[in-house]
Design a protein around this motif. Structure first.
Motif, short mmCIF file in Angstrom:
data_model
loop_
_atom_site.label_atom_id
_atom_site.label_comp_id
_atom_site.label_asym_id
_atom_site.label_seq_id
_atom_site.Cartn_x
_atom_site.Cartn_y
_atom_site.Cartn_z
N GLU A 150 37.07 44.11 37.37
CA GLU A 150 38.20 43.24 37.71
C GLU A 150 37.82 42.34 38.92
O GLU A 150 38.09 41.13 38.92
CB GLU A 150 39.41 44.14 38.06
CG GLU A 150 40.64 43.40 38.51
CD GLU A 150 41.16 42.42 37.49
OE1 GLU A 150 40.93 42.65 36.27
OE2 GLU A 150 41.76 41.41 37.90
N GLU A 151 37.19 42.94 39.93
CA GLU A 151 36.90 42.18 41.16
C GLU A 151 35.84 41.10 40.93
O GLU A 151 35.81 40.10 41.63
CB GLU A 151 36.37 43.11 42.28
CG GLU A 151 37.38 44.10 42.81
CD GLU A 151 37.25 45.46 42.13
OE1 GLU A 151 36.88 45.50 40.93
OE2 GLU A 151 37.55 46.47 42.79
N TYR A 204 34.94 38.26 39.37
CA TYR A 204 35.55 37.18 38.58
C TYR A 204 34.53 36.20 37.97
O TYR A 204 34.86 35.49 37.00
CB TYR A 204 36.54 36.40 39.49
CG TYR A 204 35.79 35.82 40.67
CD1 TYR A 204 35.14 34.61 40.56
CD2 TYR A 204 35.66 36.55 41.85
CE1 TYR A 204 34.37 34.13 41.60
CE2 TYR A 204 34.89 36.08 42.89
CZ TYR A 204 34.24 34.88 42.75
OH TYR A 204 33.46 34.42 43.74
N ARG A 249 33.80 36.25 33.82
CA ARG A 249 34.90 35.87 32.92
C ARG A 249 35.40 34.46 33.21
O ARG A 249 35.85 33.75 32.31
CB ARG A 249 36.05 36.89 32.97
CG ARG A 249 36.77 36.99 34.28
CD ARG A 249 38.03 37.85 34.21
NE ARG A 249 38.66 37.92 35.51
CZ ARG A 249 38.27 38.73 36.50
NH1 ARG A 249 37.27 39.56 36.32
NH2 ARG A 249 38.89 38.69 37.66
N ASP A 287 33.24 46.43 45.13
CA ASP A 287 34.35 46.82 44.27
C ASP A 287 34.83 48.24 44.56
O ASP A 287 34.08 49.07 45.08
CB ASP A 287 33.92 46.70 42.80
CG ASP A 287 32.72 47.60 42.52
OD1 ASP A 287 32.92 48.71 42.03
OD2 ASP A 287 31.59 47.19 42.83
#
Ligand code: AVI
Length: 342
Positions: A72-73, A75, A78, A230
């Protein structure tokens, strides 16, 4: 990704004409003047110890990096994918307006070839050249690309292009389009990045039509630092695994439990820095040498430079590229550049 240093120089061809694989790694490439052990030793014996980030990518390191890209952290992966997904038609139109058709797509640090595989239907290159430090790593990936695009001529190249990019004659000599996604250019110091870009843009090379580049942008410090530190500790494991790789390469006796992962944004240099910090006073030994570290002393393991649209445009122009286009995400966290050679 650029992977580890384990494949001897040889030229191999599969029974079918395509994909073919050429391994230039370990042959005398420009800049490859020292052995791995010498390079590691020199870095460890500097007053401020360093280890090159290229040693992250042994087998476990490559898996850990892949895990990072799903966090998630983290970025960048994506966000870049979303920019490409939204911009393929414009990117293809920009190249076509520059008169580029049926290019030779040269994928720098191709890894699993997934990013290029998504680009190929839009650019429709005549030849695809995935380049990675490990030709073995490319084999399965290139075979999959070949399955999806049976008529495409594919030449996989095993080479460490960070120390020079001299392409063999099997690579189509016209209409070369370089593809360098993932913000890997950010792992070069700016002077090295400039040299690398100059080499691609150099009219004396005469072959490149341009560069499609993905680069991470400057943003707030908290978001940048979280991406490199993270909550699960995957990036910490990725950083510490470097010591395990060095143990294997140098017969050193690093104990990963004695080290702490540090990631910080150095705003003055516009870069994330990763370090490993000694938890207590300790000595690391390898054949013929030892290095003492005081408590809190650090080994610098990586720089990840963050650019603005303006600073990257300026660097591309300084390197000799002509027209520069870019696409970004709604938050301007990441940018994809097309820099044309004119
Ligand atoms: C490969 N490179 C672009 C990554 C980056 O973001 O600089 C390497 C990385 N280091 C820690 N996390 C990811």
């Amino acid at each position: 990704m650029n992977l580890p240093l384990k494949f001897p120089g040889l030229v191999e061809a599969l029974p079918t004409a395509s994909p073919q694989f050429i391994n230039l790694y370990n042959e005398s490439q420009p800049g490859q003047t020292q052995s791995v052990a010498q390079e590691l030793e020199e870095g460890l014996l500097e007053p401020s110890a360093t280890i090159s980030p290229k040693f992250f990518y042994n087998e476990l390191g490559s898996k850990l990096f892949e895990a990072i890209t799903g966090l998630e952290e983290y970025y960048p992966t994506r966000t870049e994918a979303a920019i490409f997904a939204a911009s393929y038609p414009q990117i293809a139109a920009t190249l076509s307006e520059s008169g580029i058709h049926h290019a030779c797509l040269i994928d720098l640090g191709a890894g699993n070839c997934a990013k290029a595989a998504a680009l190929i239907p839009h650019l429709q290159p005549r030849q695809y050249v995935p380049v990675d430090i490990s030709v073995e790593f490319l084999r399965d990936a290139a075979a999959q690309v070949q399955n999806s695009f049976p008529a495409l001529d594919i030449v996989g190249l095993g080479m460490d292009f960070s120390s020079g990019l001299v392409l063999p004659r099997e690579v189509q000599s016209q209409e070369r389009v370089f593809f360098y996604p993932g913000s890997s250019l950010g792992n070069f110091h700016p002077a090295e990045a400039l040299r690398f870009l100059q080499h691609i843009a150099d009219p004396a090379q005469g072959k490149a039509r341009g560069l499609l580049l993905g680069i991470d942008l400057v943003k707030d410090t908290a978001r940048l630092e979280a991406a490199y530190d993270d909550a699960l500790g995957v990036t910490a494991a990725f950083n510490k695994n470097l010591l395990l790789n060095v143990n294997g390469l140098l017969q050193a006796d690093f104990d990963v439990r004695q080290w702490r992962h540090v990631a910080l944004f150095n705003a003055a240099e516009s870069r994330i820095e990763m370090h490993l910090e000694a938890l207590s006073e300790l000595t690391v030994r390898w054949p013929g040498h030892a290095r003492r570290f005081g408590a809190g002393e650090r080994i610098h393991t990586e720089c990840s430079y963050k650019y603005t649209v303006e600073s990257m445009t300026a660097l591309l122009r300084q390197a000799g590229f002509g027209q520069v286009h870019y696409w970004t995400d709604p938050q301007s966290w990441f940018a994809v550049f097309w820099a044309a050679v004119e």
